[in-house]
Design a protein around this motif. Structure first.
Motif, PDB file in Angstrom:
ATOM      1  N   PRO A  53     -63.700 -44.671 -10.336  1.00 34.80           N
ATOM      2  CA  PRO A  53     -63.743 -43.457  -9.524  1.00 34.80           C
ATOM      3  C   PRO A  53     -65.143 -42.999  -9.122  1.00 34.80           C
ATOM      4  N   ILE A  54     -66.150 -43.502  -9.823  1.00 36.49           N
ATOM      5  CA  ILE A  54     -67.536 -43.127  -9.520  1.00 36.49           C
ATOM      6  C   ILE A  54     -68.359 -44.406  -9.471  1.00 36.49           C
ATOM      7  N   THR A  55     -69.218 -44.523  -8.470  1.00 35.42           N
ATOM      8  CA  THR A  55     -70.089 -45.694  -8.371  1.00 35.42           C
ATOM      9  C   THR A  55     -71.462 -45.258  -7.865  1.00 35.42           C
ATOM     10  N   VAL A  56     -72.453 -46.095  -8.099  1.00 35.39           N
ATOM     11  CA  VAL A  56     -73.827 -45.801  -7.693  1.00 35.39           C
ATOM     12  C   VAL A  56     -74.230 -46.793  -6.604  1.00 35.39           C
ATOM     13  N   VAL A  57     -74.872 -46.291  -5.554  1.00 34.66           N
ATOM     14  CA  VAL A  57     -75.385 -47.146  -4.478  1.00 34.66           C
ATOM     15  C   VAL A  57     -76.618 -47.873  -5.001  1.00 34.66           C
ATOM     16  N   ILE A  58     -76.611 -49.218  -4.922  1.00 36.21           N
ATOM     17  CA  ILE A  58     -77.749 -49.964  -5.473  1.00 36.21           C
ATOM     18  C   ILE A  58     -78.585 -50.685  -4.417  1.00 36.21           C
ATOM     19  N   SER A  59     -78.162 -50.612  -3.154  1.00 41.83           N
ATOM     20  CA  SER A  59     -78.954 -51.266  -2.108  1.00 41.83           C
ATOM     21  C   SER A  59     -79.133 -50.308  -0.938  1.00 41.83           C
ATOM     22  N   ASN A  87     -64.319 -54.561  -3.913  1.00 39.30           N
ATOM     23  CA  ASN A  87     -64.732 -55.514  -4.934  1.00 39.30           C
ATOM     24  C   ASN A  87     -64.143 -56.870  -4.573  1.00 39.30           C
ATOM     25  N   LEU A  88     -64.937 -57.886  -4.689  1.00 39.99           N
ATOM     26  CA  LEU A  88     -64.488 -59.246  -4.364  1.00 39.99           C
ATOM     27  C   LEU A  88     -64.510 -60.120  -5.606  1.00 39.99           C
ATOM     28  N   ILE A  99     -70.619 -56.888  -8.574  1.00 40.13           N
ATOM     29  CA  ILE A  99     -70.908 -55.495  -8.242  1.00 40.13           C
ATOM     30  C   ILE A  99     -70.131 -55.091  -6.986  1.00 40.13           C
ATOM     31  N   PRO A 100     -69.494 -53.909  -7.000  1.00 37.66           N
ATOM     32  CA  PRO A 100     -68.776 -53.438  -5.810  1.00 37.66           C
ATOM     33  C   PRO A 100     -69.722 -53.192  -4.639  1.00 37.66           C
TER      34      PRO A 100
END
Length: 181
Positions: free
Chosen positions: A36-42, A81-82, A87-88
């Motif tokens: 439900p929560i994710t962090v943008v990494i790029s 997600n693949l 990482i999503p």
């Protein structure tokens, strides 16, 4: 040493971790997503989202005239997600396709497929999807649609993951703080 005091402290530490785990699972249940929560990494979604932004996802089904589908519209920002990625990925839907269900087999649910692209990328994401895959299947690949975000709050997570030595020090510090209230 007071064993009773040590056991109470251990129980308190365990209750903090189990409470956080239960809160995460409850939020996932409410939002109908495993993450439900994710962090943008790029920086692929700049200027919409910056690296370190925390995103809150929602994936509840919406009514669509005669069908009950998970609907993502062109312009929505989705997290997917693949199988071949750990990482999503957070990208915007640029095209949407629906294939009607088979009425002979009494399956009246159509399937939705999406094509995505990062706002800061020059081309769509087909090369990310994997060999022979041209679209994302909403029922299998999509974790959720971004509903709101908090800027830069997740940067600590990125920094901890990118610095393995600090990661060990950080976790050791958390354990020591919990032991020496």
């Amino acid at each position: 040493m007071n064993i009773r005091k040590d056991l109470i402290q251990l129980i308190q530490i365990c209750s903090v971790f189990s409470g956080a785990f239960m809160a995460w699972n409850l939020l996932g249940l409410i939002c109908n997503t495993p993450s439900p929560i994710t962090v943008v990494i790029s920086g692929s979604m700049e200027p919409a989202f910056q690296r370190g932004d925390i995103l809150f996802l929602y994936n509840r089904k919406q009514k669509n005239d005669e069908l009950d589908l998970e609907i993502q519209n062109v312009g929505d920002i989705v997290v997917y997600n693949l199988d071949n990625r750990e990482i999503p990925i957070v990208h915007r839907v640029i095209n949407e396709y629906q294939i009607p269900g088979d009425k002979k087999k009494k399956k009246n649910q159509s399937k939705q497929y999406l094509l995505t692209k990062g706002d800061n990328n020059n081309i769509h994401d087909v090369s990310l999807y994997g060999r022979g895959k041209k679209y994302l299947n909403t029922s299998r690949d999509i974790l959720g649609t971004v509903k709101f975000y908090i800027p830069q709050l997740g940067y600590l997570t990125i920094w901890i993951n990118e610095n393995p030595k600090f990661q060990k020090v950080f976790y050791a510090g958390l354990i020591l703080m919990s032991l020496f209230e």
